[in-house]
Motif scaffolding. Structure first.
Motif, short mmCIF file in Angstrom:
data_model
loop_
_atom_site.label_atom_id
_atom_site.label_comp_id
_atom_site.label_asym_id
_atom_site.label_seq_id
_atom_site.Cartn_x
_atom_site.Cartn_y
_atom_site.Cartn_z
N SER A 1 6.28 52.29 5.78
CA SER A 1 7.04 53.51 5.55
C SER A 1 6.66 54.58 6.58
CB SER A 1 6.72 54.02 4.14
OG SER A 1 7.50 55.12 3.86
N GLY A 2 7.67 55.20 7.18
CA GLY A 2 7.42 56.28 8.12
C GLY A 2 7.25 55.83 9.57
N LYS B 1 11.85 53.35 11.40
CA LYS B 1 12.95 52.39 11.28
C LYS B 1 14.29 53.11 11.08
CE LYS B 1 11.08 50.34 7.66
NZ LYS B 1 9.89 51.18 7.43
N1 LIG Z 1 14.30 65.48 9.12
C1 LIG Z 1 13.07 65.19 9.51
N2 LIG Z 1 12.26 66.14 10.01
C2 LIG Z 1 11.01 65.88 10.45
N3 LIG Z 1 10.47 64.64 10.44
C3 LIG Z 1 11.22 63.65 9.95
C4 LIG Z 1 12.55 63.85 9.46
N4 LIG Z 1 13.06 62.66 9.03
C5 LIG Z 1 12.08 61.75 9.25
N5 LIG Z 1 10.98 62.34 9.81
C6 LIG Z 1 9.75 61.67 10.19
O1 LIG Z 1 10.03 60.66 11.14
C7 LIG Z 1 9.16 59.55 10.95
C8 LIG Z 1 9.98 58.28 10.86
O2 LIG Z 1 10.75 58.33 9.68
P1 LIG Z 1 11.73 57.18 9.21
O3 LIG Z 1 12.59 57.73 8.16
O4 LIG Z 1 12.39 56.58 10.39
O5 LIG Z 1 10.72 56.12 8.60
P2 LIG Z 1 11.04 54.66 8.03
O6 LIG Z 1 10.33 53.69 8.90
O7 LIG Z 1 12.49 54.51 7.86
O8 LIG Z 1 10.30 54.72 6.62
P3 LIG Z 1 10.77 54.15 5.17
O9 LIG Z 1 10.37 52.72 5.19
O10 LIG Z 1 9.96 54.95 4.23
O11 LIG Z 1 12.24 54.37 5.04
C9 LIG Z 1 8.33 59.84 9.70
O12 LIG Z 1 7.08 60.35 10.11
C10 LIG Z 1 9.12 60.93 9.01
O13 LIG Z 1 8.26 61.78 8.29
#
Ligand SMILES: Nc1ncnc2c1ncn2[C@@H]1O[C@H](COP(=O)(O)OP(=O)(O)OP(=O)(O)O)[C@@H](O)[C@H]1O
Ligand SMILES: [Mg+2]
Length: 335
Positions: free
Chosen positions: A44-45, A48
């Motif tokens: 997570s995070g 992706k």
């Molecule tokens: N609107 C936003 N403003 C600031 N940071 C953000 C924003 N959206 C996402 N992030 C940050 O960007 C990074 C990547 O987030 P992302 O949503 O792509 O993760 P993910 O791999 O999809 O996680 P998950 O498996 O939980 O969906 C994370 O550190 C998240 O906190």
């Protein structure tokens, strides 16, 4: 050799912050071929969804593509205007989101929501769109599709709502479908049905698919190739067999070791110790080194190069460098 549908190169996506731009995707490069399913995995995070939203032109307002290119059918999506991107989303690339209740509008019927893209993008009349809508609902396995057209999202189960979302996503015959954790909000049995449905539709419609998932079981079932992300970077990439049978990056090995093994009840789950760095955390060298049981001096000093393992598998890890094992790498200790 199949043609490349999508080519992402050195993608950097940043978020505005008081400390300046923070990169959520740090130079990601990958491609998707026609008819292929690429899975993106990672904790997570790790970036992706932001990678997917960068491709779709649907980043949150504080996010932006700061560098790199996203070529889809020879056109660079990273340079397109919002209006041009809207056209691409309607016609060529579609996305299915994690939570079908938030993606469907609760105040409109299923029929309204499925007819709309058909009327806007394919210029069908209302009647034609209605007929096509019914066909699409049938195609995604919704019973009594004629009646369902008049229902509102809350009248459907979670699984049925996700099927409606898939029908809408497929309505304009996209050549690339991006599914971002499309089953996490659903029961386990329904999850399996939706994954099977997506897999069947991908074959039937000869689409390419990017599937984002936490579930390594899903990956084993549907992926042709896999990319593993860690803290905004792609740290390993390969054919699905290569990733499962011969993972090279300690993080990939850790991800696989933390998957429960149904065939072996004695299997000892080994979660990866520690947590992923925050976007604003400065880490020297390899971003995984603070959690890596094999890290040695170089890992703390220099960001790893990409090493080619096979023609399709590559990995960003200093352990791959020739002679590392002999030169003090802590590779001998087992993960
Ligand atoms: N609107 C936003 N403003 C600031 N940071 C953000 C924003 N959206 C996402 N992030 C940050 O960007 C990074 C990547 O987030 P992302 O949503 O792509 O993760 P993910 O791999 O999809 O996680 P998950 O498996 O939980 O969906 C994370 O550190 C998240 O906190
Ligand atoms: Mg996500």
């Amino acid at each position: 050799m199949k043609e490349t549908v999508l080519e992402v190169k050195d993608l950097v996506t940043t978020f505005k912050s008081a400390d300046g731009p923070l990169p959520a995707v740090r130079g990601a490069s990958f491609s998707v071929k026609k008819g292929e399913t690429l899975c993106i995995v990672g904790e997570s995070g790790c970036g992706k969804s932001i990678t997917a939203l960068s491709i779709m032109g649907l980043l949150p307002s504080n996010g932006m593509i700061a560098d790199g290119s996203i070529f889809f059918n020879q056109k660079n999506l990273a340079e397109m205007s919002p209006k041009q991107m809207q056209k691409v989303r309607g016609n060529d690339v579609s996305m299915i989101f994690q939570e079908p209740m938030t993606a469907l509008n609760p105040v409109f019927t299923v029929g309204f929501q499925i007819r709309e893209p058909l009327m806007i993008h394919l210029k069908l009349s209302k009647k034609q769109a209605h007929m096509r809508g019914i066909e699409l609902l049938k195609m995604v396995g919704i019973p009594s599709p004629v009646e369902r057209m008049n229902q509102f999202p809350h009248e459907l189960s979670g699984g049925m709502r996700q099927r409606v979302m898939i029908a809408i996503a497929l309505s304009c015959n996209p050549s690339l479908l991006i599914a971002d954790e499309p089953t996490t909000a659903l029961d386990v049995t329904i999850q399996a049905q939706i994954i099977d449905l997506l897999n069947d539709l991908k074959e039937q419609l000869d689409m390419s698919m990017i599937m984002i998932t936490h579930d390594m079981g899903v990956v084993a079932e549907i992926a042709d190739r896999v990319i593993v992300m860690y803290a905004g970077e792609i740290i390993e990439e390969g054919r699905v067999e290569e990733i499962y049978e011969n993972p090279q990056h300690p993080y990939t090995k850790g991800l696989l070791a933390s998957v429960p093994n149904v065939d072996d009840p004695e299997f000892d789950l080994k979660p990866i110790v520690g947590s992923m760095p925050m976007l604003n955390e400065q880490i020297s060298g390899c971003r995984f080194h603070p959690r890596c049981p094999f890290a040695f001096d170089k890992c703390m000093e220099k960001s790893p190069e990409t090493f080619q393992v096979t023609d399709k598998q590559n990995v960003r890890c200093w352990l791959q460098e020739e002679g590392v094992e002999q030169n003090g790498g802590r590779r001998a200790s087992s993960l």
